[in-house]
Design an enzyme around this catalytic site. Structure first.
Site, PDB file in Angstrom:
ATOM      1  N   CYS A 172       1.486   2.418  13.026  1.00  0.00           N
ATOM      2  CA  CYS A 172       2.539   3.194  12.361  1.00  0.00           C
ATOM      3  C   CYS A 172       3.003   4.124  13.556  1.00  0.00           C
ATOM      4  O   CYS A 172       4.224   4.470  13.556  1.00  0.00           O
ATOM      5  CB  CYS A 172       2.471   3.661  10.947  1.00  0.00           C
ATOM      6  SG  CYS A 172       1.349   2.654  10.024  1.00  0.00           S
ATOM      7  N   THR A 227      12.442  -7.805 -10.302  1.00  0.00           N
ATOM      8  CA  THR A 227      12.022  -9.243 -10.507  1.00  0.00           C
ATOM      9  C   THR A 227      10.369  -9.235  -9.704  1.00  0.00           C
ATOM     10  O   THR A 227      10.444  -9.046  -8.365  1.00  0.00           O
ATOM     11  CB  THR A 227      12.909 -10.300  -9.971  1.00  0.00           C
ATOM     12  OG1 THR A 227      13.895  -9.964 -10.824  1.00  0.00           O
ATOM     13  CG2 THR A 227      12.366 -11.607 -10.399  1.00  0.00           C
ATOM     14  N   GLN A 268      -7.747  -0.054   2.842  1.00  0.00           N
ATOM     15  CA  GLN A 268      -8.886  -0.757   3.986  1.00  0.00           C
ATOM     16  C   GLN A 268     -10.287  -1.026   3.382  1.00  0.00           C
ATOM     17  O   GLN A 268     -10.973  -1.880   4.227  1.00  0.00           O
ATOM     18  CB  GLN A 268      -9.167   0.396   5.189  1.00  0.00           C
ATOM     19  CG  GLN A 268      -7.934   0.760   6.085  1.00  0.00           C
ATOM     20  CD  GLN A 268      -7.690  -0.457   7.052  1.00  0.00           C
ATOM     21  OE1 GLN A 268      -8.504  -1.319   7.217  1.00  0.00           O
ATOM     22  NE2 GLN A 268      -6.082  -0.423   7.305  1.00  0.00           N
ATOM     23  N   SER A 293      -3.633  -3.209  -0.880  1.00  0.00           N
ATOM     24  CA  SER A 293      -2.330  -4.107  -0.228  1.00  0.00           C
ATOM     25  C   SER A 293      -2.746  -5.415   0.212  1.00  0.00           C
ATOM     26  O   SER A 293      -3.976  -5.448   1.003  1.00  0.00           O
ATOM     27  CB  SER A 293      -2.050  -3.234   0.986  1.00  0.00           C
ATOM     28  OG  SER A 293      -0.692  -3.980   1.695  1.00  0.00           O
ATOM     29  N   GLY A 335       0.914  -1.395  -0.104  1.00  0.00           N
ATOM     30  CA  GLY A 335       0.013  -0.154   0.093  1.00  0.00           C
ATOM     31  C   GLY A 335       0.904   1.296  -0.062  1.00  0.00           C
ATOM     32  O   GLY A 335       0.539   2.368  -0.558  1.00  0.00           O
TER      33      GLY A 335
HETATM   34  C1  LIG Z   1      -2.137  -0.333   5.995  1.00  0.00           C
HETATM   35  C2  LIG Z   1      -2.310   0.922   5.120  1.00  0.00           C
HETATM   36  C3  LIG Z   1      -1.361   1.494   4.353  1.00  0.00           C
HETATM   37  C4  LIG Z   1       0.103   0.923   4.081  1.00  0.00           C
HETATM   38  O1  LIG Z   1       0.139  -0.573   3.365  1.00  0.00           O
HETATM   39  P1  LIG Z   1       1.250  -1.237   3.478  1.00  0.00           P
HETATM   40  O2  LIG Z   1       0.914  -2.572   2.639  1.00  0.00           O
HETATM   41  O3  LIG Z   1       1.423  -1.738   5.073  1.00  0.00           O
HETATM   42  O4  LIG Z   1       2.368  -0.477   2.972  1.00  0.00           O
HETATM   43  C5  LIG Z   1      -1.744   2.606   3.501  1.00  0.00           C
HETATM   44  N1  LIG Z   1      -3.068   3.030   3.636  1.00  0.00           N
HETATM   45  C6  LIG Z   1      -3.742   2.584   4.486  1.00  0.00           C
HETATM   46  C7  LIG Z   1      -5.360   3.135   4.750  1.00  0.00           C
HETATM   47  C8  LIG Z   1      -3.735   1.614   5.194  1.00  0.00           C
HETATM   48  O5  LIG Z   1      -4.208   0.867   6.306  1.00  0.00           O
END
Ligand SMILES: *Cc1c(COP(=O)(O)O)cnc(C)c1O
Length: 390
Positions: free
Chosen positions: A326, A238, A180, A200, A72
């Protein structure tokens, strides 16, 4: 004591079917998808099959609109930096909101250092962005609007379709961080007029470290990762073959079971919110009461510290979060809770519990047993501390 995991907004367990689909791509079909030999071609076929699975789940016009990334954060960085750099001649203005994930907010702050101008729109007390605020903020220098589909902390859903229609009419690119939202609410990039969409895998029971960016056909993006010719020259490196296969399987399962999962999780979420409200005084629900993610419960408990509550809950076998994973570890209250107008003291006493597709009614009832005495004891301690200070 059964451990109960209610931190699915931070990450989810990979589904067994997903892991099973991935396994052959570590040790049997391990070819480089760029190689022309048989195992390379088989790897390539698996990647293209996953691209079709993602395209179908989002209702993309063609699978070539899907680009695989490392998650993400990379998708958000690429969408925003890539669109800004590719449209520099057209304008220098970007619009986003105060409650975006840091992958969007910190990217926009970086753009400001490069000379772009960014408008951070406010939200109302429920965490909603107003479509007319977006409209008023658009100027002839605006090149991109980035508004998340669903907030990761308070679960509020945004009027994505309306914002998409507005941006399309104004000739401005529209990006949505749907990390999300995938698997939680129906998404349709064509019907919602979305130009760029981030997702993600690990947020919907897929593997970590793999994601995708939807880029509508005809939208030009500057590369974020330069190098080889993978992903048609737009994202070098890759390919994460097992991860991409897992992402494809996970999004297919999420899309198939969406109505069923969303209905079951919303019922459990409401049981949790209702149960907490009935058992514990001086609590408030954060986020929109109705337009919220089916799995999100975010509540503030007056007179206590969210971190202390989390630690005590963890000892009692319940995994939650005080906001976004985070940012925990810092003492600043969440930017999202401050943006909806919570005073610092209330924001500090917040707890996010997020359900997964595997959460059961028994899990919820257990949490409703374990949580109230912890809140009560923390409040007794803080009252004692307050009177000691007098
Ligand atoms: C978790 C999240 C991300 C980041 O995704 P990652 O795959 O952990 O880098 C970005 N935006 C939102 C809304 C998220 O919940």
């Amino acid at each position: 004591m059964k451990r109960i995991y209610l931190d699915n907004a931070a990450t989810t367990a990979a589904a067994p079917e997903v892991v099973e689909a991935m396994l052959p791509y570590f040790t049997q079909v391990y070819g480089n998808a760029s190689s022309i030999h048989a195992t390379g071609r088989e790897a390539k076929r698996a990647i293209e099959a996953a691209r079709r699975q993602v395209a179908r789940a989002l209702n993309a016009a063609v699978p070539q609109e899907i680009y695989f990334t490392a998650g993400g954060s990379e998708s958000d960085n690429w969408a925003i930096k890539g669109a800004a750099c590719a449209n520099r001649k057209k304008g220098d203005h970007v619009i986003t909101t105060a409650i975006e994930h840091h992958a969007v907010l910190h990217t926009c702050q970086w753009l400001e250092k490069q000379g772009f101008r960014v408008t951070y729109l406010p939200v109302d007390a429920d965490g909603k962005v107003s479509v007319s605020d977006v409209e008023k903020a658009i100027t002839d220098k605006t090149i991109l609007v980035s508004v998340m589909a669903a907030n990761n902390e308070i679960g509020t859903l945004q009027p994505i379709k309306e914002i998409g229609a507005l941006c399309r009419a104004k000739g401005v690119l529209f990006h949505t961080d749907a990390v999300q939202a995938v698997g939680a609410i129906p998404l349709d990039v064509q019907g919602m007029h979305i130009d760029l969409l981030s997702l993600s895998a690990h947020k919907f029971h897929g593997p970590k470290g793999v994601g995708a960016l939807y880029v509508r056909k005809g939208v030009r993006l500057e590369n974020l990762v330069h190098g080889g010719a993978q992903e048609r020259g737009f994202r070098a490196g890759t390919e994460n073959l097992p991860g991409i296969v897992g992402l494809g399987k996970a999004i297919e399962m999420a899309a198939e079971k969406l109505p069923e999962n969303a209905a079951r999780m919303s019922a459990l979420r409401d049981r949790l919110i209702g149960g907490i409200t009935a058992r514990i005084p001086d609590v408030r629900l954060n986020g929109h009461p109705v337009d919220r993610l089916p799995n999100n419960c975010n509540m503030s408990f007056k007179y206590i510290e969210g971190e202390a509550l989390l630690l005590r809950l963890d000892l009692a076998g319940v995994a939650g979060s005080s906001g976004s994973a985070c940012t925990s570890g810092t003492l600043d209250p969440s930017h999202v809770l401050l943006a909806i107008g919570l005073p610092h003291a209330i924001a500090h006493g917040s707890l996010r519990l997020t359900l997964g597709t595997d959460t059961t009614e028994e899990d919820i009832d257990e949490v409703l047993e374990r949580l109230p005495p912890i809140v009560q004891s923390l409040r007794a301690m803080s009252a004692m501390n307050a009177s000691n200070m007098l």
